[in-house]
Design a protein around this motif. Sequence first.
Motif, short mmCIF file in Angstrom:
data_model
loop_
_atom_site.label_atom_id
_atom_site.label_comp_id
_atom_site.label_asym_id
_atom_site.label_seq_id
_atom_site.Cartn_x
_atom_site.Cartn_y
_atom_site.Cartn_z
N ASP A 235 -6.36 11.79 9.81
CA ASP A 235 -7.21 10.85 9.09
C ASP A 235 -7.34 11.19 7.61
O ASP A 235 -7.88 10.39 6.84
CB ASP A 235 -8.61 10.83 9.72
N ALA A 236 -6.89 12.36 7.18
CA ALA A 236 -7.01 12.75 5.78
C ALA A 236 -5.88 12.09 4.98
O ALA A 236 -4.70 12.35 5.24
CB ALA A 236 -6.94 14.27 5.65
N ARG A 237 -6.26 11.27 4.02
CA ARG A 237 -5.25 10.55 3.26
C ARG A 237 -5.83 10.02 1.95
O ARG A 237 -7.04 9.90 1.79
CB ARG A 237 -4.68 9.40 4.08
N VAL A 238 -4.93 9.70 1.06
CA VAL A 238 -5.28 9.00 -0.18
C VAL A 238 -4.49 7.70 -0.18
O VAL A 238 -3.25 7.73 -0.13
CB VAL A 238 -4.94 9.83 -1.43
N ARG A 239 -5.19 6.60 -0.21
CA ARG A 239 -4.54 5.30 -0.09
C ARG A 239 -4.53 4.61 -1.44
O ARG A 239 -5.55 4.58 -2.14
CB ARG A 239 -5.28 4.44 0.93
N LEU A 240 -3.39 4.08 -1.82
CA LEU A 240 -3.26 3.31 -3.05
C LEU A 240 -2.89 1.88 -2.71
O LEU A 240 -2.05 1.63 -1.84
CB LEU A 240 -2.20 3.92 -3.98
N PHE A 241 -3.52 0.94 -3.39
CA PHE A 241 -3.33 -0.47 -3.11
C PHE A 241 -3.76 -1.26 -4.35
O PHE A 241 -4.05 -0.67 -5.41
CB PHE A 241 -4.13 -0.91 -1.88
N ALA A 242 -3.79 -2.56 -4.23
CA ALA A 242 -4.23 -3.41 -5.34
C ALA A 242 -5.15 -4.49 -4.80
O ALA A 242 -5.02 -4.94 -3.66
CB ALA A 242 -3.04 -4.05 -6.06
N VAL A 243 -6.11 -4.88 -5.62
CA VAL A 243 -7.03 -5.98 -5.29
C VAL A 243 -6.90 -7.01 -6.40
O VAL A 243 -7.25 -6.75 -7.56
CB VAL A 243 -8.48 -5.48 -5.18
N THR B 215 0.85 -1.19 0.00
CA THR B 215 0.00 0.00 0.00
C THR B 215 0.89 1.24 0.00
O THR B 215 2.08 1.18 0.32
CB THR B 215 -0.95 0.05 1.22
N LEU B 216 0.29 2.36 -0.36
CA LEU B 216 0.97 3.65 -0.31
C LEU B 216 -0.04 4.68 0.15
O LEU B 216 -1.13 4.77 -0.42
CB LEU B 216 1.52 4.02 -1.70
N GLU B 217 0.32 5.46 1.16
CA GLU B 217 -0.59 6.47 1.69
C GLU B 217 0.01 7.85 1.48
O GLU B 217 1.16 8.11 1.85
CB GLU B 217 -0.87 6.21 3.17
N LEU B 218 -0.80 8.72 0.87
CA LEU B 218 -0.40 10.09 0.60
C LEU B 218 -1.31 11.04 1.35
O LEU B 218 -2.50 10.75 1.57
CB LEU B 218 -0.48 10.38 -0.91
N GLY B 219 -0.77 12.19 1.73
CA GLY B 219 -1.57 13.19 2.42
C GLY B 219 -2.36 14.04 1.45
O GLY B 219 -2.32 13.85 0.22
N ALA B 220 -3.08 15.01 1.98
CA ALA B 220 -3.88 15.90 1.15
C ALA B 220 -3.01 16.72 0.20
O ALA B 220 -3.50 17.23 -0.82
CB ALA B 220 -4.72 16.83 2.02
N ASP B 221 -1.71 16.84 0.51
CA ASP B 221 -0.79 17.57 -0.36
C ASP B 221 -0.17 16.67 -1.42
O ASP B 221 0.64 17.11 -2.24
CB ASP B 221 0.31 18.23 0.47
N GLY B 222 -0.52 15.39 -1.40
CA GLY B 222 0.01 14.46 -2.39
C GLY B 222 1.36 13.88 -2.05
O GLY B 222 1.93 13.13 -2.85
N LEU B 223 1.88 14.17 -0.88
CA LEU B 223 3.18 13.66 -0.46
C LEU B 223 3.01 12.48 0.49
O LEU B 223 2.00 12.38 1.19
CB LEU B 223 3.98 14.77 0.22
#
Length: 209
Positions: A102-110, A86-94
């Motif tokens: 709790d604000a985040r953008v999570r990237l993963f695979a299914v 997984t990869l978690e990025l903040g609201a600033d994209g970093l």
Amino acid sequence: MRGYVLEVADAAPAIHVNARQVRRRALLHAGDQISIGGAQLLVLGEHAPEPCPERVTPDVALAPGAVALRGVGGVRSGAVLMVAPTLELGADGLPLGPSVDDARVRLFAVQGRPALLASGLAAAAWPRVNGHTVASAWLQDGDQIAIGAQRYIVDAPAAAARAAAAAAFIPHEAARPEDTAGPRREVWWLLLTAAVIALVLALLLAVRR
């Protein structure tokens, strides 16, 4: 969207694509932001990404390099961020540090399929995928993600190969009539011709008698 080129004439005002000035020409991709003076243009992808359900089971492991983000804009331009798993990025994209909210953008695979899921963000801060604002999305190889001032390209070669193989394979039961119309029409034409010839011969024999 592929194959669109922006050409800048000598007398044109300064034009920027993703905050980089274009001197002569630039190849455009879905999600690019074009600045012409004070005007801002956003290149939208042909279709909005398919949303990813919030309740999914992410893969617990990914092969090295299976899914990654390649920075093409912002302070992470030129860097590669691995999704492992997984990869978690903040609201600033970093990338998020150890102390996060709790604000985040999570990237993963299914099952190897890349996905994005935003949580705790206001709608105005949601990421954009190929120019479309999304809270969640299934991703494809080559998609452009914009989060804050950061821009990334999705690198998922294995997922792209699977998609290409699935598109190329057509099950026999799903074949359309036009896929097999040529040979069948030839057979019916031969049968019809043989029947006509047989009918003509029968008539000639009947007349002679």
